[in-house]
Design a protein around this motif. Structure first.
Motif, mmCIF file in Angstrom:
data_model
loop_
_atom_site.group_PDB
_atom_site.id
_atom_site.type_symbol
_atom_site.label_atom_id
_atom_site.label_comp_id
_atom_site.label_asym_id
_atom_site.label_seq_id
_atom_site.Cartn_x
_atom_site.Cartn_y
_atom_site.Cartn_z
ATOM 1 N N ILE A 121 0.772 -1.450 -0.600
ATOM 2 C CA ILE A 121 0.018 -0.052 -0.545
ATOM 3 C C ILE A 121 0.855 1.003 -0.292
ATOM 4 C CG2 ILE A 121 -1.687 1.392 1.639
ATOM 5 C CD1 ILE A 121 -2.548 -1.403 2.490
ATOM 6 N N PHE A 122 1.649 1.220 0.826
ATOM 7 C CA PHE A 122 3.065 2.335 0.677
ATOM 8 C C PHE A 122 3.792 2.718 -0.659
ATOM 9 C CE2 PHE A 122 7.039 4.209 1.413
ATOM 10 C CZ PHE A 122 6.956 5.335 2.548
ATOM 11 N N PHE A 123 3.952 0.978 -0.731
ATOM 12 C CA PHE A 123 4.463 1.715 -2.871
ATOM 13 C C PHE A 123 3.711 2.158 -3.428
ATOM 14 C CE2 PHE A 123 4.964 -0.670 -6.364
ATOM 15 C CZ PHE A 123 6.340 0.323 -7.212
ATOM 16 N N PHE A 124 2.377 1.710 -4.094
ATOM 17 C CA PHE A 124 1.497 2.423 -4.683
ATOM 18 C C PHE A 124 0.931 3.576 -4.100
ATOM 19 C CE2 PHE A 124 -0.550 -1.651 -5.096
ATOM 20 C CZ PHE A 124 -0.630 -2.135 -6.526
ATOM 21 N N TYR A 125 1.493 4.524 -2.947
ATOM 22 C CA TYR A 125 0.705 5.438 -2.883
ATOM 23 C C TYR A 125 1.983 5.973 -2.880
ATOM 24 C CZ TYR A 125 0.807 10.293 0.242
ATOM 25 O OH TYR A 125 0.837 11.403 0.065
ATOM 26 N N LYS A 126 3.191 6.018 -2.440
ATOM 27 C CA LYS A 126 4.546 6.466 -3.364
ATOM 28 C C LYS A 126 4.439 6.525 -4.553
ATOM 29 C CE LYS A 126 6.766 7.916 -0.487
ATOM 30 N NZ LYS A 126 7.520 9.731 0.260
ATOM 31 N N LYS A 127 4.207 5.844 -5.327
ATOM 32 C CA LYS A 127 4.524 5.721 -7.163
ATOM 33 C C LYS A 127 3.408 6.085 -7.333
ATOM 34 C CE LYS A 127 5.724 2.807 -10.349
ATOM 35 N NZ LYS A 127 7.398 3.766 -11.869
ATOM 36 N N TYR A 128 1.997 6.136 -7.739
ATOM 37 C CA TYR A 128 0.978 6.050 -8.184
ATOM 38 C C TYR A 128 0.125 7.259 -7.367
ATOM 39 C CZ TYR A 128 1.771 2.064 -9.989
ATOM 40 O OH TYR A 128 2.248 0.392 -10.491
ATOM 41 N N GLY A 129 -0.197 7.672 -6.356
ATOM 42 C CA GLY A 129 -0.664 8.786 -5.388
ATOM 43 C C GLY A 129 -0.381 10.210 -6.122
#
Length: 85
Positions: A25-33
């Motif tokens: 979830i953290f990875f998706f937030y940093k990359k996509y959010g």
């Protein structure tokens, strides 16, 4: 939400799976959010929705999330391929 992991992997597996899910979830937030690309923001919205709804049930283990990802990727592929350059 932890019951699925507990039933499948026991106490230790539930802790490890929860940690891995948190990192994902953290990875998706940093990359996509933080992106300006509509496709990546769409991915982030799906992850954010599943994260928010974890209070009620684990949406990460349902098959529909993968179907949405595949649909978004296919839709984006056809849109980008059909653009006139």
């Amino acid at each position: 939400y932890i019951t699925d992991f507990y039933i499948d992997f026991g106490y230790v597996g539930a802790i490890i799976a929860s940690f891995i899910l948190g990192c994902l979830i953290f990875f998706f937030y940093k990359k996509y959010g933080m992106s300006n690309d509509p496709l990546l923001i769409g991915f982030y919205v799906l992850i954010a929705y599943a994260t928010f709804m974890m209070f009620f049930s684990n949406h990460f283990v349902n098959g529909y999330l993968l179907n949405y990802f595949i649909t978004l990727v296919g839709f984006s592929y056809f849109l980008r391929k059909s653009k006139v350059k």
